[in-house]
Design an enzyme around this catalytic site. Structure first.
Site, short mmCIF file in Angstrom:
data_model
loop_
_atom_site.label_atom_id
_atom_site.label_comp_id
_atom_site.label_asym_id
_atom_site.label_seq_id
_atom_site.Cartn_x
_atom_site.Cartn_y
_atom_site.Cartn_z
N LYS A 201 -4.74 -9.73 -6.02
CA LYS A 201 -5.97 -10.24 -5.41
C LYS A 201 -7.19 -9.46 -5.89
O LYS A 201 -7.08 -8.28 -6.26
CB LYS A 201 -5.86 -10.24 -3.88
CG LYS A 201 -5.89 -8.90 -3.22
CD LYS A 201 -5.95 -9.05 -1.70
CE LYS A 201 -6.06 -7.65 -1.10
NZ LYS A 201 -6.04 -7.59 0.32
N LYS B 7 -11.97 -4.42 -3.98
CA LYS B 7 -13.07 -3.49 -4.26
C LYS B 7 -12.62 -2.39 -5.21
O LYS B 7 -13.36 -1.92 -6.03
CB LYS B 7 -13.52 -2.83 -2.96
CG LYS B 7 -14.08 -3.80 -1.94
CD LYS B 7 -14.97 -3.05 -0.98
CE LYS B 7 -15.35 -3.91 0.19
NZ LYS B 7 -14.32 -3.91 1.25
N LYS C 29 0.82 -1.21 0.00
CA LYS C 29 0.00 0.00 0.00
C LYS C 29 0.84 1.25 0.00
O LYS C 29 0.43 2.28 -0.54
CB LYS C 29 -0.95 0.00 1.21
CG LYS C 29 -1.98 -1.10 1.13
CD LYS C 29 -3.38 -0.58 1.41
CE LYS C 29 -4.43 -1.59 1.01
NZ LYS C 29 -5.31 -1.99 2.08
P1 AMP Z 1 -11.76 -5.66 2.79
O1 AMP Z 1 -12.66 -5.60 1.60
O2 AMP Z 1 -10.31 -5.47 2.41
O3 AMP Z 1 -12.19 -4.83 3.93
O4 AMP Z 1 -11.83 -7.18 3.31
C1 AMP Z 1 -12.87 -7.70 4.10
C2 AMP Z 1 -12.64 -9.20 4.29
O5 AMP Z 1 -12.64 -9.87 3.04
C3 AMP Z 1 -11.29 -9.54 4.95
O6 AMP Z 1 -11.47 -10.61 5.85
C4 AMP Z 1 -10.42 -9.95 3.81
O7 AMP Z 1 -9.43 -10.88 4.19
C5 AMP Z 1 -11.43 -10.60 2.86
N1 AMP Z 1 -10.99 -10.44 1.47
C6 AMP Z 1 -10.82 -9.28 0.78
N2 AMP Z 1 -10.40 -9.51 -0.47
C7 AMP Z 1 -10.28 -10.86 -0.58
C8 AMP Z 1 -9.90 -11.74 -1.65
N3 AMP Z 1 -9.55 -11.27 -2.84
N4 AMP Z 1 -9.90 -13.07 -1.40
C9 AMP Z 1 -10.27 -13.55 -0.19
N5 AMP Z 1 -10.65 -12.79 0.85
C10 AMP Z 1 -10.66 -11.46 0.66
#
Ligand code: AMP
Ligand code: TRP
Length: 323
Positions: free
Chosen positions: A192, A195, A112
């Site tokens: 990965k 969003k 980041k």
């Molecule tokens: P975030 O959208 O970054 O706030 O992530 C929320 C949850 O989703 C966290 O537990 C992340 O580890 C999981 N997460 C986000 N992106 C991925 C992805 N590409 N694959 C698996 N888990 C994800």
């Protein structure tokens, strides 16, 4: 009874990686005998300097998706991080139990800071995450694989505090999903799924139509062979599709390989697309039927529960510290 805590940032639309890596597990845990806190972590999202105009809408939409996905509200508290000031308060205290070198070693910090410029929020992000988890004395933290390092750090911070000032925090465990703990972008399988992906065709959003989904899978990046085989190093794209299929259908990689042993990539992509569309569609129709007014009222009641739990921990921490 165990306490479960997890968080999601309101930085955009919830996507398939969120479901398969985290939210599916939240739903499962909320249907067990745990006490659950699911938090929309808006303070964390400030590290990306989001547009204030979008904040309320993104928060509400995220909460609605969690409910639409099937989180059992009887034993879950869904709330917004910034409304419970103890999160930030505990974060300051915990920063005194965390080495700067440990923060600099975090993969997410390295990634980041090259993307966003290295401000201190990106560095101290995992301390705020530790405070989220510890403020409710959580035992279990269901998250995707990308959060493993952050959870290790949380455990270290809790241990250091406990050793110095008295055992108050449980040492939390990471709970992983069955498979699909790290979904990759359909367009750039080395990154990965996220969003804020640059290429929206690489991400499946909760409100994508079947058409969108099929198009995205059709154009998903694979390799020049035509063999459906799980090999993360050599076949990242196909392996990602196998991960998605096996996660939703709850079968092993080997079973997927066997099932599609004589299929062409094109056919396999369409099968995965079908399965994803059938998975997403009911969530979206539940989402659509939820009343914003009722959700906002539920969030108000839930907030009181979260506040009271956080206040109790904060009082104990302050007392141990003599402040
Ligand atoms: P975030 O959208 O970054 O706030 O992530 C929320 C949850 O989703 C966290 O537990 C992340 O580890 C999981 N997460 C986000 N992106 C991925 C992805 N590409 N694959 C698996 N888990 C994800
Ligand atoms: N850092 C997590 C992510 O980006 C979100 C998060 C913040 C979180 N605080 C948390 C997850 C506490 C689990 C527990 O996905």
């Amino acid at each position: 009874m165990k306490t479960v805590f997890s968080g999601i940032q309101p930085t955009g639309k919830v996507h398939l990686g969120n479901f398969l890596g985290a939210i599916n597990n939240w739903v499962e845990m909320s249907n067990g005998k745990n006490k659950n806190y699911f938090c929309v972590v808006d303070l964390h999202s400030l590290t990306t300097h989001p547009d204030p105009k979008d904040m309320d809408e993104n928060i509400l939409s995220t909460v609605k998706v969690l409910i639409a996905a099937g989180i059992n509200l009887d034993n879950s508290t869904i709330y917004v991080q910034s409304k419970v000031s103890e999160h930030a308060q505990l974060s300051w205290i915990l920063s005194n139990f965390c080495q700067i070198g440990d923060l600099q070693r975090m993969t997410q910090f390295k990634e980041k800071s090259s993307e966003l410029g290295s401000h201190a929020g990106i560095l101290t992000y995992p301390i705020l995450m530790a405070s989220d988890i510890l403020i409710h004395k959580a035992h279990e933290v269901p998250v995707g694989d990308d959060q493993t390092q952050h959870l290790e750090l949380t455990r270290n911070i809790a241990e250091r505090f406990n050793n110095k000032y008295g055992v108050i925090f449980p040492i939390p465990d990471k709970t992983s999903g069955k498979v699909g703990a790290r979904l990759m972008s359909l367009r750039h399988p080395e990154n990965k799924m996220s969003k804020s992906a640059d290429d929206i065709n690489g991400t499946i959003y909760f409100d994508d139509s079947k058409d969108d989904i099929m198009k995205k899978f059709k154009s998903s990046v694979t390799d020049s062979e035509d063999e459906i085989r799980y090999d993360l190093d050599k076949k990242a794209g196909i392996s990602n599709l196998i991960d998605i299929y096996s996660s939703i259908q709850d079968i092993s990689h080997k079973e997927v390989e066997k099932k599609f042993s004589s299929s062409k990539y094109g056919e396999f992509k369409m099968e995965v697309g079908e399965v994803v569309a059938n998975y997403i569609h009911p969530i979206f129709s539940n989402y659509d039927s939820l009343s914003d007014k009722e959700i906002l009222s539920l969030m108000k009641t839930n907030l009181e529960i979260a506040k009271s739990s956080a206040k109790k921990t904060m009082e104990e921490v302050n007392s141990l510290l003599g402040i």
